[in-house]
Design a protein around this motif. Structure first.
Motif, PDB file in Angstrom:
ATOM      1  N   LEU A 294      -0.561   1.838  -6.743  1.00  0.00           N
ATOM      2  CA  LEU A 294      -0.716   1.455  -5.335  1.00  0.00           C
ATOM      3  C   LEU A 294      -2.141   1.274  -4.720  1.00  0.00           C
ATOM      4  O   LEU A 294      -2.676   1.956  -5.113  1.00  0.00           O
ATOM      5  CB  LEU A 294       0.218   2.270  -4.857  1.00  0.00           C
ATOM      6  CG  LEU A 294       1.757   2.299  -4.897  1.00  0.00           C
ATOM      7  CD1 LEU A 294       2.441   3.478  -4.415  1.00  0.00           C
ATOM      8  CD2 LEU A 294       2.397   1.231  -4.640  1.00  0.00           C
ATOM      9  N   GLY A 297      -4.185   2.562   0.600  1.00  0.00           N
ATOM     10  CA  GLY A 297      -3.356   3.239   1.753  1.00  0.00           C
ATOM     11  C   GLY A 297      -2.118   3.618   1.381  1.00  0.00           C
ATOM     12  O   GLY A 297      -1.497   4.326   2.343  1.00  0.00           O
ATOM     13  N   HIS A 298      -1.261   3.065   0.470  1.00  0.00           N
ATOM     14  CA  HIS A 298       0.022   3.456   0.286  1.00  0.00           C
ATOM     15  C   HIS A 298       0.281   4.789  -0.719  1.00  0.00           C
ATOM     16  O   HIS A 298       1.259   5.259  -0.830  1.00  0.00           O
ATOM     17  CB  HIS A 298       0.758   2.231  -0.402  1.00  0.00           C
ATOM     18  CG  HIS A 298       0.731   1.199   0.506  1.00  0.00           C
ATOM     19  ND1 HIS A 298       1.198  -0.156  -0.015  1.00  0.00           N
ATOM     20  CD2 HIS A 298       1.001   1.013   1.915  1.00  0.00           C
ATOM     21  CE1 HIS A 298       1.509  -0.828   1.207  1.00  0.00           C
ATOM     22  NE2 HIS A 298       1.053  -0.031   2.062  1.00  0.00           N
ATOM     23  N   GLY A 299      -1.103   4.923  -1.245  1.00  0.00           N
ATOM     24  CA  GLY A 299      -1.111   6.018  -2.250  1.00  0.00           C
ATOM     25  C   GLY A 299      -0.647   7.473  -1.806  1.00  0.00           C
ATOM     26  O   GLY A 299       0.207   7.969  -2.489  1.00  0.00           O
ATOM     27  N   ALA A 300      -1.150   8.063  -0.614  1.00  0.00           N
ATOM     28  CA  ALA A 300      -1.220   9.269  -0.336  1.00  0.00           C
ATOM     29  C   ALA A 300       0.277   9.641  -0.301  1.00  0.00           C
ATOM     30  O   ALA A 300       0.680  10.937  -1.073  1.00  0.00           O
ATOM     31  CB  ALA A 300      -1.810   9.522   1.223  1.00  0.00           C
ATOM     32  N   GLN A 301       1.142   8.951   0.561  1.00  0.00           N
ATOM     33  CA  GLN A 301       2.632   9.294   0.502  1.00  0.00           C
ATOM     34  C   GLN A 301       3.137   9.586  -0.917  1.00  0.00           C
ATOM     35  O   GLN A 301       3.723  10.584  -0.997  1.00  0.00           O
ATOM     36  CB  GLN A 301       3.239   8.253   1.165  1.00  0.00           C
ATOM     37  CG  GLN A 301       4.582   8.449   1.910  1.00  0.00           C
ATOM     38  CD  GLN A 301       4.424   9.672   2.605  1.00  0.00           C
ATOM     39  OE1 GLN A 301       3.662   9.592   3.557  1.00  0.00           O
ATOM     40  NE2 GLN A 301       5.211  11.024   2.268  1.00  0.00           N
ATOM     41  N   THR A 302       3.077   8.445  -1.730  1.00  0.00           N
ATOM     42  CA  THR A 302       3.911   8.531  -2.888  1.00  0.00           C
ATOM     43  C   THR A 302       3.328   9.617  -3.697  1.00  0.00           C
ATOM     44  O   THR A 302       4.069  10.423  -4.619  1.00  0.00           O
ATOM     45  CB  THR A 302       3.955   7.172  -3.519  1.00  0.00           C
ATOM     46  OG1 THR A 302       3.651   6.179  -2.523  1.00  0.00           O
ATOM     47  CG2 THR A 302       5.007   6.755  -4.462  1.00  0.00           C
TER      48      THR A 302
ATOM     49  N   PHE B  95      17.334  10.150   4.907  1.00  0.00           N
ATOM     50  CA  PHE B  95      16.651  11.234   4.686  1.00  0.00           C
ATOM     51  C   PHE B  95      15.141  11.198   4.773  1.00  0.00           C
ATOM     52  O   PHE B  95      14.503  10.185   4.619  1.00  0.00           O
ATOM     53  CB  PHE B  95      16.947  11.751   2.981  1.00  0.00           C
ATOM     54  CG  PHE B  95      18.370  11.919   2.718  1.00  0.00           C
ATOM     55  CD1 PHE B  95      18.857  13.242   2.943  1.00  0.00           C
ATOM     56  CD2 PHE B  95      19.050  10.780   2.309  1.00  0.00           C
ATOM     57  CE1 PHE B  95      20.392  13.375   2.659  1.00  0.00           C
ATOM     58  CE2 PHE B  95      20.440  11.265   1.926  1.00  0.00           C
ATOM     59  CZ  PHE B  95      21.008  12.417   2.133  1.00  0.00           C
ATOM     60  N   GLN B  97      13.076  12.348   2.995  1.00  0.00           N
ATOM     61  CA  GLN B  97      12.383  12.274   1.462  1.00  0.00           C
ATOM     62  C   GLN B  97      12.830  10.704   1.027  1.00  0.00           C
ATOM     63  O   GLN B  97      12.775  10.555  -0.308  1.00  0.00           O
ATOM     64  CB  GLN B  97      12.424  13.273   0.771  1.00  0.00           C
ATOM     65  CG  GLN B  97      11.613  14.384   1.164  1.00  0.00           C
ATOM     66  CD  GLN B  97      10.101  14.431   1.146  1.00  0.00           C
ATOM     67  OE1 GLN B  97       9.385  13.198   0.611  1.00  0.00           O
ATOM     68  NE2 GLN B  97       9.343  15.154   1.944  1.00  0.00           N
ATOM     69  N   PHE B  98      13.594   9.990   1.589  1.00  0.00           N
ATOM     70  CA  PHE B  98      14.100   8.740   1.133  1.00  0.00           C
ATOM     71  C   PHE B  98      15.281   8.935   0.248  1.00  0.00           C
ATOM     72  O   PHE B  98      16.129   8.502   0.254  1.00  0.00           O
ATOM     73  CB  PHE B  98      12.968   7.786   0.470  1.00  0.00           C
ATOM     74  CG  PHE B  98      11.693   7.784   1.244  1.00  0.00           C
ATOM     75  CD1 PHE B  98      11.251   7.936   2.737  1.00  0.00           C
ATOM     76  CD2 PHE B  98      10.473   8.056   0.231  1.00  0.00           C
ATOM     77  CE1 PHE B  98      10.208   8.336   3.105  1.00  0.00           C
ATOM     78  CE2 PHE B  98       9.093   8.131   0.747  1.00  0.00           C
ATOM     79  CZ  PHE B  98       8.898   8.044   2.151  1.00  0.00           C
ATOM     80  N   SER B 150       5.688   1.293  -1.026  1.00  0.00           N
ATOM     81  CA  SER B 150       5.312   2.461  -0.387  1.00  0.00           C
ATOM     82  C   SER B 150       6.302   3.188   0.292  1.00  0.00           C
ATOM     83  O   SER B 150       7.373   2.862   0.335  1.00  0.00           O
ATOM     84  CB  SER B 150       4.464   1.632   0.750  1.00  0.00           C
ATOM     85  OG  SER B 150       5.190   1.066   1.648  1.00  0.00           O
ATOM     86  N   GLN B 154      10.164   2.005   0.975  1.00  0.00           N
ATOM     87  CA  GLN B 154      11.304   2.889   0.419  1.00  0.00           C
ATOM     88  C   GLN B 154      12.121   3.268   1.432  1.00  0.00           C
ATOM     89  O   GLN B 154      13.445   3.391   1.371  1.00  0.00           O
ATOM     90  CB  GLN B 154      10.684   4.327  -0.186  1.00  0.00           C
ATOM     91  CG  GLN B 154       9.903   3.919  -1.562  1.00  0.00           C
ATOM     92  CD  GLN B 154       9.599   5.325  -2.395  1.00  0.00           C
ATOM     93  OE1 GLN B 154      10.524   6.150  -2.538  1.00  0.00           O
ATOM     94  NE2 GLN B 154       8.381   5.488  -2.862  1.00  0.00           N
ATOM     95  N   ALA B 178       7.681  12.080   6.647  1.00  0.00           N
ATOM     96  CA  ALA B 178       7.075  12.101   5.583  1.00  0.00           C
ATOM     97  C   ALA B 178       6.436  10.623   5.381  1.00  0.00           C
ATOM     98  O   ALA B 178       5.553  10.595   4.345  1.00  0.00           O
ATOM     99  CB  ALA B 178       8.054  11.939   4.243  1.00  0.00           C
ATOM    100  N   LEU B 179       6.186  10.088   6.245  1.00  0.00           N
ATOM    101  CA  LEU B 179       5.334   8.694   6.279  1.00  0.00           C
ATOM    102  C   LEU B 179       4.065   8.925   6.907  1.00  0.00           C
ATOM    103  O   LEU B 179       3.697   9.675   7.693  1.00  0.00           O
ATOM    104  CB  LEU B 179       5.831   7.680   7.081  1.00  0.00           C
ATOM    105  CG  LEU B 179       7.323   7.130   6.421  1.00  0.00           C
ATOM    106  CD1 LEU B 179       7.868   6.071   7.259  1.00  0.00           C
ATOM    107  CD2 LEU B 179       7.312   6.686   5.006  1.00  0.00           C
ATOM    108  N   ASP B 180       2.980   8.194   6.234  1.00  0.00           N
ATOM    109  CA  ASP B 180       1.484   8.148   7.019  1.00  0.00           C
ATOM    110  C   ASP B 180       1.929   7.579   8.560  1.00  0.00           C
ATOM    111  O   ASP B 180       2.666   6.518   8.283  1.00  0.00           O
ATOM    112  CB  ASP B 180       0.764   7.426   6.130  1.00  0.00           C
ATOM    113  CG  ASP B 180       0.307   7.876   4.783  1.00  0.00           C
ATOM    114  OD1 ASP B 180       0.380   9.028   4.716  1.00  0.00           O
ATOM    115  OD2 ASP B 180      -0.223   7.237   3.907  1.00  0.00           O
ATOM    116  N   LEU B 183       2.527   3.839   8.833  1.00  0.00           N
ATOM    117  CA  LEU B 183       3.770   2.949   8.126  1.00  0.00           C
ATOM    118  C   LEU B 183       5.134   3.537   9.047  1.00  0.00           C
ATOM    119  O   LEU B 183       6.309   2.918   8.793  1.00  0.00           O
ATOM    120  CB  LEU B 183       3.997   3.892   6.787  1.00  0.00           C
ATOM    121  CG  LEU B 183       2.653   3.383   5.817  1.00  0.00           C
ATOM    122  CD1 LEU B 183       3.137   3.994   4.391  1.00  0.00           C
ATOM    123  CD2 LEU B 183       2.947   2.140   5.761  1.00  0.00           C
TER     124      LEU B 183
END
Lengths: 333, 253
Positions: A294, A297-302, B95, B97-98, B150, B154, B178-180, B183
């Motif tokens: 990813l 920017g999208h990485g941290a979350q996942t 949720f 955590q999706f 992302s 999700q 749980a999101l940046d 986002l």
């Protein structure tokens, strides 16, 4: 001893060390293996190892392969069926099912496999005979009904024994599926069966496959124990056959070494299949590998989520190899 | 608004985890089309109340009524299990955590529940699922696996998945926590569109006060397992009565 100054030529030892560093590690390891085989070959020759005899008899011994494989396959199928039922019983917490499964796992893990084989092969017929005497209403021939063929008794014992170990492996696999998955399925109104079939078991499967493969490989080797039940030549597996010919010609070294090499070959072959299967199943699930692809920017979350999940279930798999990653970037099949 | 039917009714709800008494008597009504934002400190019982509404947690005491299905708390009998399932068919949940199903594609995630509940033919369900993915702005990702999206994407799939069952009420349990930060906007705007376009009944546990002010009809402040204060955002955000509410709002605003 004078230490070499910066201007001095490197000594012989140092040159050897530097030359050695340029040889890839796996070449060195391969050389060690070759050396081991040469030494073994030397000892074999010194001990009058009879290759000609092996050439004559290997056909007969290898003829046991089909029985060894058949017994192991029958055993693992039985074990997987028992383990699926057993694991669901251990998870569902219904007192009757839980109790029976608990007894099953405890007994078959707590007693030696060879004892279980003798119980099934030699003790069951006695039960049949005594019951037939005690209860006249039992159908004719019941006294012989529990007399099993050695291969059948052995397969049953292997299946029951390994099923007990697999029960615990399957239970752990199912319980390793993150709790949120079950909650999400519940919240969507799925029934217990739907949740298990569609959400939990497919994810547990991935965790369960590697140890199940290990158990199958272990079972391949334990099929040799069936020889103690005195199988006849007609359906003798590898080890029994090597016993028979080795004893007859007094060629025990050659006979048992042949058997050992056949088992070894089998386990290497199935280990290879297993690693292939694991690579396939891992596809589409490997969170850490996906997170790496990813954008930053999208990485941290996942990745955080990935760590949480991976941390919960250490995936018993070899590290991802680059070819698998390449396959994934093409997108889901 | 007050003439509309009550979709969710919570009466005398208590929930204990062992010795921990988390929810200590909550009564609440949510009417059709209403958006209720629930907020409060962590540990105040707000998420637990939400999870009791669809029996993800079994209430220790009290009554939950959703779309006319009325269930008591306490032990889960066989008969009650079936009723809980019926109730859940009326409730969508999103949720923190999706919790998307990683073994399915995005489209399969959205389709699986309606398919299992036999809510139409596969073609109908697929069409509806694609419409929903379009609504959450992900109509270009149906064949993707969730893991490749992302967090914001999700969560939007998770919203579409919950909507696919055509629920009477949607529960959001800290959907953006749980999101940046960059986002959260895409998720909140999807949630806002549910309220404004679909007039969806929503119970939202969140600390997004901007969203609350803009979208909520009502806000409820939870403190030590009870609703301490409740009212329209205009009153709560600028003129909360209780010092605890004010202190909390000062901290998050």
């Amino acid at each position: 001893m004078d230490t070499p100054g910066p201007s001095q030529e490197p000594g012989l030892l140092e040159r050897l060390e530097l030359a050695s560093a340029r040889v890839p590690f796996r070449y060195k390891v391969a050389t060690v293996w070759v050396a081991i085989f040469i030494v073994l070959g030397f000892f074999g020759a010194a001990a009058k190892f009879d290759l000609g005899w092996i050439r004559d008899k290997i056909g007969f011994i290898a003829g046991g392969l089909q029985y060894t494989l058949l017994i192991a396959l029958g055993g693992i199928v039985l074990a997987v069926v028992l383990a699926t039922i057993g694991a669901l019983a251990r998870i569902g917490r219904h007192p009757i099912a839980y109790g029976i499964a608990g007894f099953y796992v405890s007994f078959f893990r707590g007693t030696p496999l060879i004892v279980q084989m003798f119980l099934i092969y030699l003790a069951l017929p006695q039960i049949g005979r005594n019951l037939a005497v005690e209860y006249a209403w039992l159908p004719d021939g019941f006294n012989d009904a529990l007399i099993l063929d050695a291969a059948v008794a052995g397969t049953l014992a292997l299946g029951l024994n390994y099923g007990a170990y697999l029960t615990e492996i399957f239970r752990a696999g199912v319980q390793s599926v993150a709790g949120g998955q079950g909650e999400a399925a519940d919240a969507l109104g799925m029934t217990y069966g739907q949740k298990m079939r569609r959400v939990v078991l497919p994810q547990a499967f991935r965790v369960i496959i590697p140890p199940t493969g290990n158990e199958f490989i272990a079972m391949l080797k334990d099929t040799a124990l069936i020889s103690f039940l005195g199988a006849t030549v007609a359906n003798a597996e590898i080890f029994r056959r090597s016993q028979l010919v080795g004893k007859a010609d007094f060629k025990n070294l050659e006979a048992y070494l042949t058997a050992a090499l056949l088992y070894w070959g089998l386990t290497i072959l199935f280990s290879y299949f297993q690693s292939r299967l694991e690579a396939r199943i891992g596809r589409g699930y490997d969170r850490a590998a996906f997170a790496k692809q990813l954008p930053p920017g999208h990485g941290a979350q996942t990745t955080a989520a990935a760590r949480a999940e991976v941390g919960a279930v250490p995936p018993p798999r070899p590290p991802a190899d680059p070819s698998r990653l390449d396959g994934r970037t093409e997108g889901p099949a | 608004m007050n003439e509309r039917e009550v979709v969710v009714r919570i009466e005398g709800l208590h929930k204990s985890f062992g010795h921990l008494h988390v929810v200590r008597g909550v009564d609440m009504e949510v009417r059709r089309g209403e958006v209720v934002v629930i907020f409060g400190r962590s540990g105040s019982g707000k998420s637990t109340v939400l999870r009791c509404v669809n029996f993800i947690e079994d209430p220790s005491e009290g009554t939950i009524e959703v779309a006319g299905i009325r269930l008591q708390g306490g032990h889960r009998t066989r008969r009650k299990r079936a009723q809980i399932r019926q109730l859940r068919l009326h409730v969508g949940m999103v949720f923190q955590q999706f919790n998307l199903f990683p073994n399915m594609t995005v489209l399969e995630n959205v389709m699986v529940a309606p398919l299992l509940a036999k809510r139409g033919t596969e073609d109908e369900i697929r069409k509806r699922a694609m419409d929903l993915l379009d609504r959450v702005g992900l109509s270009d990702k149906p064949a993707e696996h969730p893991i490749r999206l992302s967090g914001g994407q999700q969560q939007r799939v998770a919203i579409a998945r919950a909507l696919a069952m055509q629920p009477d009420v949607m529960l959001f349990d800290e959907p953006t926590s749980a999101l940046d930060p960059e986002l959260t906007g895409e998720v909140l705007s999807v949630m806002k569109s549910l309220a404004t376009d679909l007039h969806m009944t929503m119970m939202v546990v969140t600390h997004e006060m901007g969203f609350a002010r803009e979208v909520a009809d009502r806000m409820a402040f939870f403190h030590e397992g009870r609703i301490l204060e409740e009212g329209p955002p205009s009153e709560i955000v600028s003129g909360a009565e209780h010092p605890q509410t004010r202190a909390f709002l000062d901290a998050v605003l």
